[in-house]
Design an enzyme around this catalytic site. Structure first.
Site, PDB file in Angstrom:
ATOM      1  N   ILE A  16       0.631  -1.163  -0.226  1.00  0.00           N
ATOM      2  CA  ILE A  16      -0.091   0.180   0.102  1.00  0.00           C
ATOM      3  C   ILE A  16       0.835   1.429  -0.143  1.00  0.00           C
ATOM      4  CG2 ILE A  16      -1.806   1.546   1.114  1.00  0.00           C
ATOM      5  CD1 ILE A  16      -2.459  -1.143   2.127  1.00  0.00           C
ATOM      6  N   ARG A  36      13.369   0.001   5.241  1.00  0.00           N
ATOM      7  CA  ARG A  36      13.927   0.272   6.180  1.00  0.00           C
ATOM      8  C   ARG A  36      15.112  -0.679   5.532  1.00  0.00           C
ATOM      9  NH1 ARG A  36      11.667  -4.611   9.447  1.00  0.00           N
ATOM     10  NH2 ARG A  36      10.067  -5.966   7.710  1.00  0.00           N
ATOM     11  N   ASP A  58      13.872   2.680   9.528  1.00  0.00           N
ATOM     12  CA  ASP A  58      13.849   1.445   9.700  1.00  0.00           C
ATOM     13  C   ASP A  58      12.758   2.334  11.014  1.00  0.00           C
ATOM     14  OD1 ASP A  58      12.992  -0.127  11.676  1.00  0.00           O
ATOM     15  OD2 ASP A  58      14.930  -1.401  11.538  1.00  0.00           O
ATOM     16  N   VAL A  59      11.832   2.257  10.964  1.00  0.00           N
ATOM     17  CA  VAL A  59      10.712   2.975  12.033  1.00  0.00           C
ATOM     18  C   VAL A  59      11.437   2.989  13.275  1.00  0.00           C
ATOM     19  CG1 VAL A  59       9.268   3.374  10.556  1.00  0.00           C
ATOM     20  CG2 VAL A  59       8.512   1.305  12.388  1.00  0.00           C
ATOM     21  N   ASN A  85       2.783   4.713   7.402  1.00  0.00           N
ATOM     22  CA  ASN A  85       2.533   3.623   6.619  1.00  0.00           C
ATOM     23  C   ASN A  85       3.335   2.234   7.314  1.00  0.00           C
ATOM     24  OD1 ASN A  85       1.161   2.109   4.309  1.00  0.00           O
ATOM     25  ND2 ASN A  85       3.756   1.429   4.303  1.00  0.00           N
ATOM     26  N   TYR A 172      -2.127  -7.008  16.496  1.00  0.00           N
ATOM     27  CA  TYR A 172      -2.367  -6.536  15.562  1.00  0.00           C
ATOM     28  C   TYR A 172      -3.647  -5.417  15.769  1.00  0.00           C
ATOM     29  CZ  TYR A 172      -3.235  -4.573  10.043  1.00  0.00           C
ATOM     30  OH  TYR A 172      -3.658  -3.744   9.586  1.00  0.00           O
ATOM     31  N   LYS A 176      -3.191  -1.476  16.211  1.00  0.00           N
ATOM     32  CA  LYS A 176      -4.123  -0.211  15.274  1.00  0.00           C
ATOM     33  C   LYS A 176      -4.952   0.420  16.675  1.00  0.00           C
ATOM     34  CE  LYS A 176      -1.941  -1.033  11.550  1.00  0.00           C
ATOM     35  NZ  LYS A 176      -1.195  -0.558  10.839  1.00  0.00           N
ATOM     36  N   THR A 207      -1.727  -8.223   0.059  1.00  0.00           N
ATOM     37  CA  THR A 207      -0.455  -7.173   0.136  1.00  0.00           C
ATOM     38  C   THR A 207       0.460  -8.236   0.538  1.00  0.00           C
ATOM     39  OG1 THR A 207      -0.255  -6.428   1.956  1.00  0.00           O
ATOM     40  CG2 THR A 207      -0.823  -4.908   0.371  1.00  0.00           C
TER      41      THR A 207
END
Ligand code: NDP
Length: 247
Positions: A16, A36, A58-59, A85, A172, A176, A207
């Protein structure tokens, strides 16, 4: 100095995020493809367009975030849009079937290492990148932070017994929900400033993260619409392509 608005999309080397990057260049943005793995960004940068650049990000890595901020400051001096994202669905698939992942990521049984890994990217990563980029966002005339969330994290929707998605609560979806809370808190804290903060659910999309779902072109539509709004950008709000979503 670049006159086009500048957008950073995290995790934009595929899925996405890559489609959001492509569409933002069509809307006149210079797009920074956060990846990353630098080579993974370089492999797709040409498909995004002439106004795209790869940026190693890389977050979950403080040094990587600081270096990305310094590069953006040096090249552009500001950031108009930050799309958070990058995300993971679980703590790793090695040796696990989909059914096992589903069973092992329920909150009633999840291993805390798994919980840490998912929250490290989907929650702490967003806060770390956002905090680092805030000074650059403050330099833009009208800045936006768009968090890519999921309707499966909506506490309101999950409170409705007739909602079929509520059976999928997991590490997960909890990440969110936390991202939604952070979106709202940031919007409150930044009220009255030039920075608007909004969360988007792209919808179930096929994806590497999800076997099922629609095309990435559909998923990118709502975040790109919000990113491209010239004025009256929403803040403290959550939406999908069909309209407003409850927190
Ligand atoms: P993909 O797995 O295709 O892409 C995820 C992207 O995030 C990849 O570029 C990946 O990089 C990157 N990423 C993961 N961890 C990090 C990290 N630590 N630092 C930087 N980048 C990282 O997933 P999607 O495109 O489907 O997901 C994109 C977003 O959309 C996620 O936030 C997801 O939760 C959300 N979403 C997806 C839905 C779906 O049905 N697909 C539905 C609702 C929301 P790498 O290639 O190196 O792994």
């Amino acid at each position: 100095m670049n006159n086009k608005p500048v957008a950073l999309v995290t995790g934009a080397n595929k899925g996405i995020g890559l489609q959001i990057a492509k569409d933002l260049t069509q809307h006149g943005f210079t797009v920074l493809i956060g990846s990353r793995r630098f080579e993974a960004g370089e492999n797709v940068v040409q498909s995004v367009g002439p106004d795209a650049r790869t940026i190693q990000l890389d977050v979950t890595d403080e040094a990587s975030i600081a270096q990305a901020e310094a590069r953006i400051r040096k090249s552009y001096g500001r950031l108009d849009v930050l799309v958070n994202n990058a995300g993971v669905g679980h703590g790793g698939a090695a040796g696990r079937s989909n059914a096992q992942i589903m069973a092992e990521t329920r909150l009633s049984v999840v291993d805390l290492d798994e919980l840490q890994t998912v929250f490290a990217t989907n929650v702490f990563g967003v806060v770390a990148v956002t905090q680092a980029m805030l000074p650059l966002l403050r330099e833009a005339p009208a800045a936006k932070i768009i968090n890519i969330s999921s309707a499966t994290g909506s506490l309101t929707l999950n409170s409705d017994p007739s909602n079929p998605l509520r059976q999928y609560t997991s590490t997960y979806t909890a990440s969110k929900s936390a991202l939604n809370a952070i979106t709202q808190a940031l919007a409150i804290e930044l009220e009255g400033t030039n920075i608007k903060v909004h969360a988007v659910c792209p919808g179930l999309t096929a994806t590497d993260m999800s076997e099922y779902g629609g095309p990435v072109e559909d998923a990118a539509r709502e975040p790109v619409r919000v990113a491209s709004l010239a004025s009256q950008s929403p803040t403290g709000t959550f939406s999908n392509a069909q309209g407003a979503l409850p927190w």
